[in-house]
Design a protein around this motif. Structure first.
Motif, PDB file in Angstrom:
ATOM      1  N   UNK A  75       0.815  -1.212   0.000  1.00 33.76           N
ATOM      2  CA  UNK A  75       0.000   0.000   0.000  1.00 33.76           C
ATOM      3  C   UNK A  75       0.854   1.270   0.000  1.00 33.76           C
ATOM      4  N   UNK A  76       2.149   1.127   0.280  1.00 34.46           N
ATOM      5  CA  UNK A  76       3.050   2.278   0.171  1.00 34.46           C
ATOM      6  C   UNK A  76       3.601   2.433  -1.249  1.00 34.46           C
ATOM      7  N   UNK A  77       3.125   1.578  -2.174  1.00 34.17           N
ATOM      8  CA  UNK A  77       3.471   1.753  -3.573  1.00 34.17           C
ATOM      9  C   UNK A  77       4.790   1.161  -4.000  1.00 34.17           C
ATOM     10  N   UNK A  78       5.326   0.219  -3.223  1.00 33.06           N
ATOM     11  CA  UNK A  78       6.613  -0.376  -3.583  1.00 33.06           C
ATOM     12  C   UNK A  78       6.415  -1.460  -4.642  1.00 33.06           C
ATOM     13  N   UNK A  79       7.316  -1.566  -5.623  1.00 36.61           N
ATOM     14  CA  UNK A  79       7.207  -2.633  -6.623  1.00 36.61           C
ATOM     15  C   UNK A  79       7.360  -3.984  -5.952  1.00 36.61           C
ATOM     16  N   UNK A  80       6.537  -4.924  -6.352  1.00 31.82           N
ATOM     17  CA  UNK A  80       6.557  -6.244  -5.734  1.00 31.82           C
ATOM     18  C   UNK A  80       7.356  -7.225  -6.578  1.00 31.82           C
TER      19      UNK A  80
END
Length: 617
Positions: free
Chosen positions: A117-122
């Protein structure tokens, strides 16, 4: 030390998300604890009784370097560990259970969930069976993280396949479920409509501020506006929810993104935010530029603002941008004389070392920043006539312009001493003031900090109008009149350093004023400026532009190209380090590691990759 700074920053971010009071946080320190069985140094040791977490940096760095999945992205590892430690500590406070760092699945699931939810690439690469056996579980269990988000935090999510425009690959990304997304859109729409349905109150006959009943001085006028702003901000339902956002979900793209990409980032509160603070904001992708590297602006903080302001030492019945003040030009829609000067300024500025650095971009730690240079906005601030009017988020700036007038010949502001009434404007910021929407053909834009100080010192914003619009008549605009008071004018003028605070001495000021104050010099146009004009005008031929310019007395030649002299560049380089230190001093990067990124920004002149922009080669 930087590793520990990052680890603590991510740990703190997660604890705030989990709602753990600051006084209950365990201290994270560098140190070594040894395993009682094999005598080896532990990666991380949690002493629950002493509220202390020890991190063995040599072991941590070795693990990162040896892991093929993380060796190129160490900060993501530190983020995951910080999130994991926060979860372990929060669960201890909640249940009393003392879990170990290495084999705890719940904290791994939480770290992945918060990262989502913090927008980090998975990571799309599957975790090996060997790694799962060693740990005892899958540390990147996306399904478990999604369940955690839904069950504990009420955030309904699902996975979809999405195309990565930058890297040109299809990735699995986590998005809100249709139900959660519809609920979010409906809630924001309701708050948006409630916000914009509250019209600005008009000045009544009994109140001060009307032309026939002005405020006694500019201070009283400003105090009235600021009080109105405070009330509007406190009652704005949209701003109330935006200020508490824990994450940014991009409704248009359909996935979570890093906070500085939010169009609301300038509204986010942060410690020490003032009208002279700035935030780094990632800009929306330009139409027709899919896949380009992200671009950023350095925007004045609006954490405490509901209004933007404008000051004038006298009122004009029609308030329009400089480009539209000639009735003849407006009647024929002929603005090439003004636009070509903007083009010529861009040709000049693109040669400046700092402009080149902004345009090319640079790395701070693991993040790449490419800052937008606003050539048209700079033309507005440096003697040009554009389709924009100046606004500011700082009332003190507006008050200065409300008690002065600009002497173009002498290139300075002077105290206003005539008897006309002054005017202070306030512009009510709708939630979407900076984005285009149906039914509104004008737009507020950010200029903020640029490679030259004037716009930043003025906490600058701009409003773009077409040649049919009168700023006085916009529904978001109100204004109040005041009487000039010589003692107050003297005080404001002295506090501005006789205008130097808002119009500092710098190479662009001297160079461009010399040209713009000389009618003959303005008629000398470079072929590069004409080419730039042609590039920006689709549907207009190059020959027609040249013909129109020549009909107006312009002389076009490659010899007319503006450039900075060696003496001017020597002057820039001699003060570049002091300039950069002042430039960076009040910039906030909205990120858990923002303080560390800011430190690297301040130290950019010492980075061998970018020394050329600050030192003579």
């Amino acid at each position: 030390m930087e590793v520990m700074e990052m680890l603590r920053a991510f740990y703190s971010e997660a604890l705030r998300f989990l709602g753990v009071p600051r006084e209950q946080w365990a201290e994270v320190k560098e140190g070594v604890a040894f395993d009682s069985e094999d005598g080896k140094a532990k990666l991380i040791s949690i002493d629950y009784s002493k509220q202390t977490i020890l991190v063995c940096l040599p072991v941590l760095k070795q693990l990162v370097q040896l892991n093929p999945h993380t060796s190129g992205d160490a900060p993501s590892v530190y983020r995951g560990y910080g999130y994991k430690l926060a979860r372990l500590w929060q669960q201890y406070l909640k249940t009393g259970e003392q879990r170990t760092f290495e084999h705890d699945k719940d904290s791994d699931d939480f770290a992945l969930a918060l990262g989502i939810i913090k927008g980090l690439p998975q990571m799309d690469t599957p975790v090996s069976e060997e790694a799962i056996r060693a740990i005892g579980h899958n540390p990147f269990d996306r399904d478990a993280a999604i369940r955690l988000l839904r069950n504990e935090f009420g955030i309904g999510c699902k996975t979809i396949q999405a195309f990565d425009q930058v890297n040109k690959v299809t990735r699995t990304v986590v998005t809100l479920t249709d139900k959660a997304r519809q609920y979010r859109i409906a809630e924001l729409k309701e708050r948006y409509e409630a916000s914009v349905s509250q019209p600005l109150p008009e000045i009544t006959d009994e109140q001060l501020g009307r032309r026939d009943n002005p405020f006694p001085d500019v201070d009283d006028a400003a105090a009235y506006i600021l009080q109105q702003e405070k009330q509007r901000l406190a009652s704005d339902p949209y701003r109330q929810v935006i200020g508490k956002e824990q994450y940014y979900f991009d409704d248009e793209r359909g996935y979570f993104r890093i906070s500085w990409a939010s169009p609301h980032v300038s509204y986010y509160p942060f410690k020490g935010a003032t009208s002279s603070s700035f935030v780094v904001n990632q800009l929306s992708e330009r139409p027709g530029h899919h896949g380009e590297l992200p671009r950023f602006s350095i925007k004045p903080s609006l954490a405490n603002n509901k209004f933007l302001f404008r000051g004038q030492s006298q009122f004009y019945d029609k308030c329009v941008p400089g480009m539209f003040r000639s009735e003849e030009n407006v009647a024929h829609h002929q603005y090439v004389e003004d636009v070509i000067q903007i083009n010529e300024l861009e040709v000049l500025l693109r040669q400046h070392p700092l402009v080149r650095l902004f345009e090319q971009g640079f790395y701070l730690l693991h993040e790449f920043f490419c800052f937008r240079v606003d050539y048209e906005g700079l033309a507005q601030h440096y003697y040009g006539r554009t389709p924009m009017l100046d606004l500011t988020s700082d009332m003190e700036v507006a008050k200065f312009f409300a008690v002065t007038w600009f002497n173009m010949t002498e290139d300075r502001y002077e105290k206003y001493t005539s008897n006309e009434l002054g005017v202070l404007y306030y512009y009510d910021l709708a939630p979407d003031a900076f984005t285009r929407r149906d039914g509104r053909d004008y737009l507020v834009e950010t200029i903020g900090k640029q490679p030259f100080m004037r716009s930043g010192n003025q906490s600058g914003f701009l409003i773009r109008l077409d040649d049919t619009k009168d700023f006085n008549k916009l529904p978001e605009v109100r204004y109040v009149f005041f009487r000039h008071d010589s003692a107050i004018t003297d005080r404001i003028f002295a506090a501005s350093g006789n205008g130097d605070k808002y119009m500092p001495h710098e190479m662009l000021r001297t160079h461009w004023h010399k040209r713009m104050n000389d009618e003959k010099a303005r008629k000398e146009i470079s072929t590069e400026a004409v080419q730039l004009n042609f590039k920006n005008n689709t549907g207009v031929s190059h020959n027609s532009i040249v013909k129109e310019l020549r009909s107006k007395g312009f002389h076009i030649s490659p010899k007319n190209k503006q450039s900075f002299s060696e003496e001017e560049l020597d002057l820039y380089y001699s003060g570049a380090l002091d300039f950069w230190s002042e430039f960076c001093s009040n910039i906030h990067i909205y990120s858990p590691e923002g303080a560390l990124l800011h430190k690297h920004l301040m130290n950019l002149p010492n980075d061998p990759r970018y020394r050329w922009a600050f030192y003579r080669e």
